[in-house]
Design an enzyme around this catalytic site. Sequence first.
Site, PDB file in Angstrom:
ATOM      1  CG  HIS A  91      -4.114   9.984  -0.904  1.00 26.43           C
ATOM      2  ND1 HIS A  91      -3.446   9.089   0.850  1.00 26.43           N
ATOM      3  CD2 HIS A  91      -2.933   9.513  -1.291  1.00 26.43           C
ATOM      4  CE1 HIS A  91      -2.556   8.758   0.729  1.00 26.43           C
ATOM      5  NE2 HIS A  91      -2.268   8.939  -0.049  1.00 26.43           N
ATOM      6  CG  ASP A 170      -1.025  -0.016   0.863  1.00 21.61           C
ATOM      7  OD1 ASP A 170      -0.383  -0.749  -0.328  1.00 21.61           O
ATOM      8  OD2 ASP A 170      -1.147   0.585   2.144  1.00 21.61           O
ATOM      9  NE  ARG A 177       4.549  -1.013  -4.246  1.00 15.51           N
ATOM     10  CZ  ARG A 177       4.285  -0.193  -4.298  1.00 15.51           C
ATOM     11  NH1 ARG A 177       3.140   0.281  -3.307  1.00 15.51           N
ATOM     12  NH2 ARG A 177       4.427   1.020  -4.740  1.00 15.51           N
ATOM     13  CB  SER A 192      -0.507   1.130  -2.452  1.00 12.74           C
ATOM     14  OG  SER A 192       0.295   1.590  -1.681  1.00 12.74           O
ATOM     15  CE  LYS A 196      -2.261   3.788   1.646  1.00 14.47           C
ATOM     16  NZ  LYS A 196      -1.178   3.427   1.718  1.00 14.47           N
TER      17      LYS A 196
HETATM   18  N1  URA Z   1       2.203   6.625  -0.945  1.00 17.37           N
HETATM   19  C1  URA Z   1       1.275   5.177  -1.165  1.00 17.37           C
HETATM   20  O1  URA Z   1       0.104   5.302  -0.073  1.00 17.37           O
HETATM   21  N2  URA Z   1       1.281   4.130  -1.958  1.00 17.37           N
HETATM   22  C2  URA Z   1       2.306   3.735  -2.798  1.00 17.37           C
HETATM   23  O2  URA Z   1       2.635   3.193  -3.232  1.00 17.37           O
HETATM   24  C3  URA Z   1       2.528   5.085  -2.198  1.00 17.37           C
HETATM   25  C4  URA Z   1       2.764   6.662  -2.124  1.00 17.37           C
END
Ligand code: URA
Length: 442
Positions: A91, A170, A177, A192, A196
């Site tokens: 990621h 999230d 946010r 966050s 996931k």
């Molecule tokens: N990517 C995400 O999935 N969440 C965040 O808070 C920042 C970048």
Amino acid sequence: MARRKTSLLASTPELIAKKRDGGRLSEEEIRCLVEGYVDGSVTDYQMAAMAMAIFFQGMTPAETTALTLAMRDSGDVLDLRSVKGTKVDKHSTGGVGDKVSLCLAPWVAACGVPIPMISGRGLGHTGGTLDKLEAIEGFDVDLSVRRFVSQLKRIGCALGGQTARLAPADKRLYALRDVTATVESIPLITSSILSKKLAEGIDALVMDVKVGRGAFMKTHEDARALARSIVRVGNRAGKKITCLLTRMDAPLGREVGNANETREAFEVLNGGGPEDLIEVTVALGIEMLRLGGVAKTRAQARAKLDAALRDGSAIRKAEAIVKAQGGDPRVVTEPDRLTIAKKKVVVRAAKTGWVTDIDAREIGLSAVALGAGRTRADQAIDHSVGITIDAKPGARVAKGDPLATIHHKGNGKRIAPRIAGAFVIGRRRPKETPRIIEIIRR
Ligand code: URA
């Protein structure tokens, strides 16, 4: 004041006040808050206040872990135990020209590591893997859980998008946010991303934490703090995590825009592609092979990656993925089949000198203005528009030489001055700066 049924401890305003005043929330309090947010008993305005309290007061590792696990458990958690091998995902925190996942996933899968990759769409000035994959006509990123798992078993890699049922807390909190100036908080970013990733059912994760002007984390210090937090919380959740801190001041590679970037990623699988893109992809690949248990040392991992490129297995893996997800597999070896906008505007150097810098954020925002990205979540994008960087930092240019080529549908001329303004031309050749800044692992 009403007390929520699961909380024997405190009402939502009391929890907000506790965090506002620097207190520590218990695991039960955090779980209760997240469950309440999903079932509607905690409102958006209460969660926004809590996010701001966390933004200012921070969270301990135990609190961040509790928040991550509560958000993971807010929806489905994939069970990938029936898939053999150590499942590893990668990621990125997001950058400009960051098409690494598109070449990395099939390449690493070809080396024997199963890759269940769930990606996102473009965010702000940064691009998203799903949008780039959809530049391949017919490519379907909306895989059901059954199809995702069956493809992973059959091919060793599946590339999908986050469904509404994966970490829904999230999804809602991130949107909140975004509009309450609470994105740049280390515990909130950690929870966050990891909620996931943990919901995907992975065993290990390699993170590309981008640092610089074109990234969320502008300084090495902040990026290191985020990486440490992700490693710590990931380990507490029983996962192996490695974070690479990589530079994101200038765009990665030469192409920005969806079809442009997919084309460049496939060029890497065909043995070409720009040096910086290959460097970052290989560095991440080495860590994935080690976490996946198919290579013990960096040298072994590198040799496996080289072999998969040489013997064509990385290409065959990419073709199998594209075919399984509805696209024409010929795009992998013939990336010029991807549709790129025909109209071109060339941005030229106003003076002679060395390209010392290119502002990635400005290039990313220019790509969005061309139509390659969104300014609202519900906006349609144009996969065929983009920017080719003709002169990277370190290039010598004469007045009038091309700096960048804009592939557009009519608005290229208007955006050209912004792209020209992203280039800095100096009198001295710039020092080479390493793309990989640091590796944090455990
Ligand atoms: N990517 C995400 O999935 N969440 C965040 O808070 C920042 C970048």
